[in-house]
Design a protein around this motif. Sequence first.
Motif, PDB file in Angstrom:
ATOM      1  N   GLN A   1       0.855  -1.191   0.000  1.00 20.37           N
ATOM      2  CA  GLN A   1       0.000   0.000   0.000  1.00 20.37           C
ATOM      3  C   GLN A   1       0.895   1.245   0.000  1.00 20.37           C
ATOM      4  O   GLN A   1       1.968   1.243   0.593  1.00 20.37           O
ATOM      5  CB  GLN A   1      -0.892   0.051   1.249  1.00 20.37           C
ATOM      6  CG  GLN A   1      -2.000  -0.988   1.263  1.00 20.37           C
ATOM      7  CD  GLN A   1      -2.840  -0.886   2.531  1.00 20.37           C
ATOM      8  OE1 GLN A   1      -2.321  -0.594   3.602  1.00 20.37           O
ATOM      9  NE2 GLN A   1      -4.132  -1.133   2.394  1.00 20.37           N
ATOM     10  N   VAL A   2       0.406   2.284  -0.683  1.00 18.34           N
ATOM     11  CA  VAL A   2       1.080   3.583  -0.679  1.00 18.34           C
ATOM     12  C   VAL A   2      -0.006   4.643  -0.527  1.00 18.34           C
ATOM     13  O   VAL A   2      -1.041   4.558  -1.189  1.00 18.34           O
ATOM     14  CB  VAL A   2       1.843   3.822  -2.007  1.00 18.34           C
ATOM     15  CG1 VAL A   2       2.521   5.183  -2.005  1.00 18.34           C
ATOM     16  CG2 VAL A   2       2.867   2.721  -2.251  1.00 18.34           C
ATOM     17  N   ASP A   3       0.204   5.636   0.334  1.00 18.26           N
ATOM     18  CA  ASP A   3      -0.849   6.641   0.539  1.00 18.26           C
ATOM     19  C   ASP A   3      -0.472   7.964  -0.141  1.00 18.26           C
ATOM     20  O   ASP A   3       0.617   8.082  -0.735  1.00 18.26           O
ATOM     21  CB  ASP A   3      -1.166   6.779   2.040  1.00 18.26           C
ATOM     22  CG  ASP A   3      -0.170   7.638   2.800  1.00 18.26           C
ATOM     23  OD1 ASP A   3       0.703   8.271   2.177  1.00 18.26           O
ATOM     24  OD2 ASP A   3      -0.270   7.682   4.039  1.00 18.26           O
ATOM     25  N   PRO A   4      -1.376   8.975  -0.112  1.00 15.90           N
ATOM     26  CA  PRO A   4      -1.140  10.214  -0.881  1.00 15.90           C
ATOM     27  C   PRO A   4       0.115  10.978  -0.456  1.00 15.90           C
ATOM     28  O   PRO A   4       0.587  11.843  -1.202  1.00 15.90           O
ATOM     29  CB  PRO A   4      -2.383  11.059  -0.589  1.00 15.90           C
ATOM     30  CG  PRO A   4      -3.395  10.149  -0.025  1.00 15.90           C
ATOM     31  CD  PRO A   4      -2.686   8.979   0.552  1.00 15.90           C
ATOM     32  N   HIS A   5       0.650  10.694   0.720  1.00 14.12           N
ATOM     33  CA  HIS A   5       1.854  11.403   1.147  1.00 14.12           C
ATOM     34  C   HIS A   5       3.105  10.525   1.058  1.00 14.12           C
ATOM     35  O   HIS A   5       4.125  10.820   1.688  1.00 14.12           O
ATOM     36  CB  HIS A   5       1.670  11.963   2.562  1.00 14.12           C
ATOM     37  CG  HIS A   5       0.563  12.966   2.640  1.00 14.12           C
ATOM     38  ND1 HIS A   5      -0.629  12.729   3.286  1.00 14.12           N
ATOM     39  CD2 HIS A   5       0.451  14.205   2.086  1.00 14.12           C
ATOM     40  CE1 HIS A   5      -1.421  13.788   3.151  1.00 14.12           C
ATOM     41  NE2 HIS A   5      -0.795  14.689   2.430  1.00 14.12           N
ATOM     42  N   GLY A   6       2.999   9.457   0.301  1.00  4.51           N
ATOM     43  CA  GLY A   6       4.176   8.630   0.060  1.00  4.51           C
ATOM     44  C   GLY A   6       4.603   7.796   1.247  1.00  4.51           C
ATOM     45  O   GLY A   6       5.750   7.350   1.323  1.00  4.51           O
TER      46      GLY A   6
ATOM     47  N   ASP B   1       2.263  21.031   0.174  1.00  8.06           N
ATOM     48  CA  ASP B   1       1.524  20.113   1.065  1.00  8.06           C
ATOM     49  C   ASP B   1       2.026  18.673   0.956  1.00  8.06           C
ATOM     50  O   ASP B   1       1.586  17.808   1.703  1.00  8.06           O
ATOM     51  CB  ASP B   1       0.011  20.212   0.834  1.00  8.06           C
ATOM     52  CG  ASP B   1      -0.410  19.725  -0.546  1.00  8.06           C
ATOM     53  OD1 ASP B   1       0.424  19.122  -1.258  1.00  8.06           O
ATOM     54  OD2 ASP B   1      -1.580  19.948  -0.908  1.00  8.06           O
ATOM     55  N   LYS B   2       2.945  18.432   0.034  1.00  5.49           N
ATOM     56  CA  LYS B   2       3.526  17.088  -0.148  1.00  5.49           C
ATOM     57  C   LYS B   2       2.458  16.029  -0.397  1.00  5.49           C
ATOM     58  O   LYS B   2       2.557  14.889   0.048  1.00  5.49           O
ATOM     59  CB  LYS B   2       4.405  16.709   1.066  1.00  5.49           C
ATOM     60  CG  LYS B   2       5.679  17.549   1.154  1.00  5.49           C
ATOM     61  CD  LYS B   2       6.611  17.270  -0.011  1.00  5.49           C
ATOM     62  CE  LYS B   2       7.887  18.109   0.076  1.00  5.49           C
ATOM     63  NZ  LYS B   2       8.721  17.946  -1.136  1.00  5.49           N
ATOM     64  N   HIS B   3       1.418  16.448  -1.116  1.00  6.82           N
ATOM     65  CA  HIS B   3       0.388  15.502  -1.557  1.00  6.82           C
ATOM     66  C   HIS B   3       0.794  14.990  -2.938  1.00  6.82           C
ATOM     67  O   HIS B   3       1.399  15.723  -3.734  1.00  6.82           O
ATOM     68  CB  HIS B   3      -0.968  16.215  -1.618  1.00  6.82           C
ATOM     69  CG  HIS B   3      -2.137  15.295  -1.840  1.00  6.82           C
ATOM     70  ND1 HIS B   3      -2.482  14.831  -3.075  1.00  6.82           N
ATOM     71  CD2 HIS B   3      -3.017  14.753  -0.961  1.00  6.82           C
ATOM     72  CE1 HIS B   3      -3.550  14.033  -2.961  1.00  6.82           C
ATOM     73  NE2 HIS B   3      -3.885  13.963  -1.681  1.00  6.82           N
ATOM     74  N   MET B   4       0.482  13.738  -3.222  1.00 10.45           N
ATOM     75  CA  MET B   4       0.927  13.147  -4.488  1.00 10.45           C
ATOM     76  C   MET B   4       0.255  13.853  -5.678  1.00 10.45           C
ATOM     77  O   MET B   4      -0.945  14.097  -5.661  1.00 10.45           O
ATOM     78  CB  MET B   4       0.625  11.652  -4.513  1.00 10.45           C
ATOM     79  CG  MET B   4       1.634  10.862  -5.320  1.00 10.45           C
ATOM     80  SD  MET B   4       1.228   9.114  -5.356  1.00 10.45           S
ATOM     81  CE  MET B   4       2.018   8.533  -3.866  1.00 10.45           C
TER      82      MET B   4
END
Lengths: 268, 291
Positions: free
Chosen positions: A113-118, A210-213
């Motif tokens: 799993q990988v989330d929107p903030h890496g 925001d470091k969002h993907m």
Amino acid sequence: MSSNVAAQDLSPQEIMAVFLARDLKDREHVMVGVAMPIVEAAVRLAHLLHGPNMELIFFGTRMNVADRYTLPLPAFAWDNRVVRWAESFSDTGHRFEDVKHWHKRVFFIGGVQVDPHGNTNLIGVGPDYATLRFRGPGSVGTPTLSTHVGRYYIVLNSHSPRILVERCDYMSTYGWGGGGADARKKLGLPGGGPKYCVTPLCVMDFDEEDKHMRLHSVHPGVTPEEVQAQTGFALTMPDQLPTTPTPTPEELHALRTRVDPEGRLRRM
Amino acid sequence: MEPRTSHIIDEVEAANRIENGMTVAIGSPTPMALVRQIIRRGLKDLTVVDVGLSLDMLIAAGCVRKVVSYYAGGGFGVPVAPAFRRAAERGEIEVWECEEGILTLGLQAAAQGLPFLPWRGGVGTSLPEVNPDLKVFSDPIQGETLLAVPPIKPDVTLLHAAVSDEYGNVQHVGGPGWIDLFMQRAADHTIVQVEKVVANEAIRKDPWATTIAGADAIVRVPYGAHPFYSRGYYIQDNAHLKGYLDASTAAAKGDPETLQAYFARYCREPATHADYLEQIGIRRLLELHEY
């Protein structure tokens, strides 16, 4: 440079490998973990084409093999034969005694799993840790590596909403945490964090603030709508969305004849 | 005066030193002759510090209650070792979730008699949540957020090395394996299986090459790491390992016949390591002498 190869003649994995190879610089220390064939190919390609002073670190062996025309690597992670190319070797315990120098190091991380903030997860999937729905292989050295290396790449063998999720059930690496450019600094994590997330559909980076993907480029023939539909969270869209560059004929020739003559990246 | 005591025992006696419920650390190169004797004895409820397919075998054979591991991949493109995965998903084994740095530090804390050692890798992750033995704390010098890693204390460490004399002075080819010295220093008792027992004079000729001084017991088992490699002696038997992996995969999917046949043929029927080697056959073993 001559014009690039037509997309229909390429596999997405070859596009991924060439993208990653171009982002690696000469003199970097590039460490490759277990079971990552695309990354292995990328690193070796960069080493052969523009990285004669790169140090490659495969499973504890440190090597420079730019003078070799080809480099067969074992398919089994702890097959000792990889040592034949090494100039030095460090065991697990001693490998972690020099984190001070890891700012020079580049690493690659996969995940179930990988989330929107890496943030990534190699532990498993399911609400109850004692009886996971899917038990992952474990974190290997990724928690320590992601904490300290100069930068790393998240590289996924497939792109789906099962893998790219709003929230990881468990986090084995802390990328950008809950978001924000200072997220790592606040926790005291010295490394540079994840730079790109590369998948068979696209390349994603992280918004500076925001470091969002954020979608960075789509591979040839892929639309941003398609990427979004295969992603379990809303991606940040850039102002301009380029197509991921395809290899030059020289790059593709080296990739197919010197790095991956067995065609592994065309059969994934 | 009595003569100096020999540390040499055989693999059957070595396994008899391990009891149900003990914590057993397994090094790499993998001491498979000893692992097979554990399976043959049918030991139960072990806490095993190990990675990969030897770990998978011990779980599949029913020897394990708790796993201390940072990586249980299957190799050959199989992301997770099948018996490990199935047993963990069904809650049949407990996992002490960690990673390479944390495992190393836990072993070092045990060796140094410390209540914990600090580590940064894992700060911010779920590791301290899923493994409550890892404590997040603020360091008293600079106030940084770190993990306290408690000691990991093997009752017995099992290792494979190149040579030893009869007094337990072990020398590796090309340096010790993976995390072996940390395991040895942390354990109450270390048993090293070796390819060859050499004269004490051969050790004295190059004492700088001694990697483990005075191991508690030495077991002489040429080809003892098979089907894994032994540095300087033979390469890994990938065909054999793939056969095991396929059998374990089938068993995890509900078809245990091939795996049971594997354990019968390679672990339960051969009483000694020599019997095992006869089962593998001289032809196959000699093939592993070619790089």
